[in-house]
Design a protein around this motif. Sequence first.
Motif, short mmCIF file in Angstrom:
data_model
loop_
_atom_site.label_atom_id
_atom_site.label_comp_id
_atom_site.label_asym_id
_atom_site.label_seq_id
_atom_site.Cartn_x
_atom_site.Cartn_y
_atom_site.Cartn_z
N THR A 136 -5.07 5.98 0.59
CA THR A 136 -4.22 4.86 0.68
C THR A 136 -4.61 4.07 -0.58
O THR A 136 -6.03 3.77 -0.66
CB THR A 136 -4.59 4.22 2.01
OG1 THR A 136 -3.92 4.81 2.92
CG2 THR A 136 -3.57 2.66 2.02
N SER A 146 -3.81 0.33 -2.89
CA SER A 146 -3.36 -0.92 -2.72
C SER A 146 -2.63 -1.46 -4.01
O SER A 146 -3.31 -0.97 -5.06
CB SER A 146 -4.24 -2.10 -2.17
OG SER A 146 -4.57 -1.77 -0.95
N THR A 166 0.63 -1.06 0.02
CA THR A 166 -0.19 0.00 0.04
C THR A 166 0.78 1.31 -0.06
O THR A 166 2.04 1.18 0.40
CB THR A 166 -1.03 0.16 1.31
OG1 THR A 166 -0.14 0.02 2.41
CG2 THR A 166 -1.88 -1.10 1.09
#
Length: 230
Positions: free
Chosen positions: A178, A180, A162
Motif C-alpha cells: 500500500t 499513500s 492510497t
Amino acid sequence: MLKFAPCNCVYSTCIPLEKFYRVPVSPHAFDTPMPGHGRLGTTSTGSLRHGIQEGVNNMGNKRVVADSSRCIGCQTCMAACIEAHDIPGNIAAPRLRVTRTYEISAPVACHHCEDAPCAKACPTGALFFDPKNHRIGVNEDNCIGCKSCVMACPFGAVSVATTQVPVLMGDVRVGSQTKSFVLKCDLCVDRPGGPACAEACPTKGLTLVDEERLAELTAERARATIENEA
C-alpha cells in the motif's frame, strides 16, 4: 468576474505610502521587526518595508482560479485532471473537485499559498515550496499518508489516497504494498499545455493566474472602487 477567497496577500504593486495614506509617512515607520514573519515560522530580523520590497521583486506563486459564474458543474475539469495524472508511478484521481451549493458550482483547487500551511505541516517534504515553478510542489514518493496537510489546508483542497503498488526485485514483481499519495493541484507543471483542467473547461471558467495577471486584476478593481466612490 473572477472570484477570490479572502487572503492576507501583500500588494504586488508599489504605491507610495504618502499617496496611499494621504499623509506624510516617516521612512522608519515600518522598521519594527515582525515576529513570526517568514515561511518557516521563525522570527524575522527584517522589517515590513523589506517584506513589501521582497514581495514586489519576487514572482509570486501561480494558481488556477475558478469563475463560478461560468461553471456549469459538468466536471470536465476533473476528468481532464484524472487523465493528466494517469501515468505510471502516479494515481489517476482528480486534484480539484467541483463543489456545489444551492446557487452556484465551482471547482476547488490548491491556492498555492505563499506561506502554505500544508507545506509547513508536512513532515517529509512531500509538499514543498517550489520557487522555480512558482507553486507548492508535490513529491508523491515522500508521502506517508499522515494527513497533516489535509488538516492544515484552509480551503479543503488537499486529500490523501492510497493504492497498491508493485514490489519489485530487479525487474521481477514479487508482491505489492500500500502506498499513500497526496492529491492536490500541481499546476500540471510537466505538461506542455499547462493545467489540463483550464484547457479542457468548455466555458473557459478556469484561468491560470500569475503575478502579472493578479496585478492587472488588482488595478482593475482599484479603478472600479474609485469610480464607484466618486
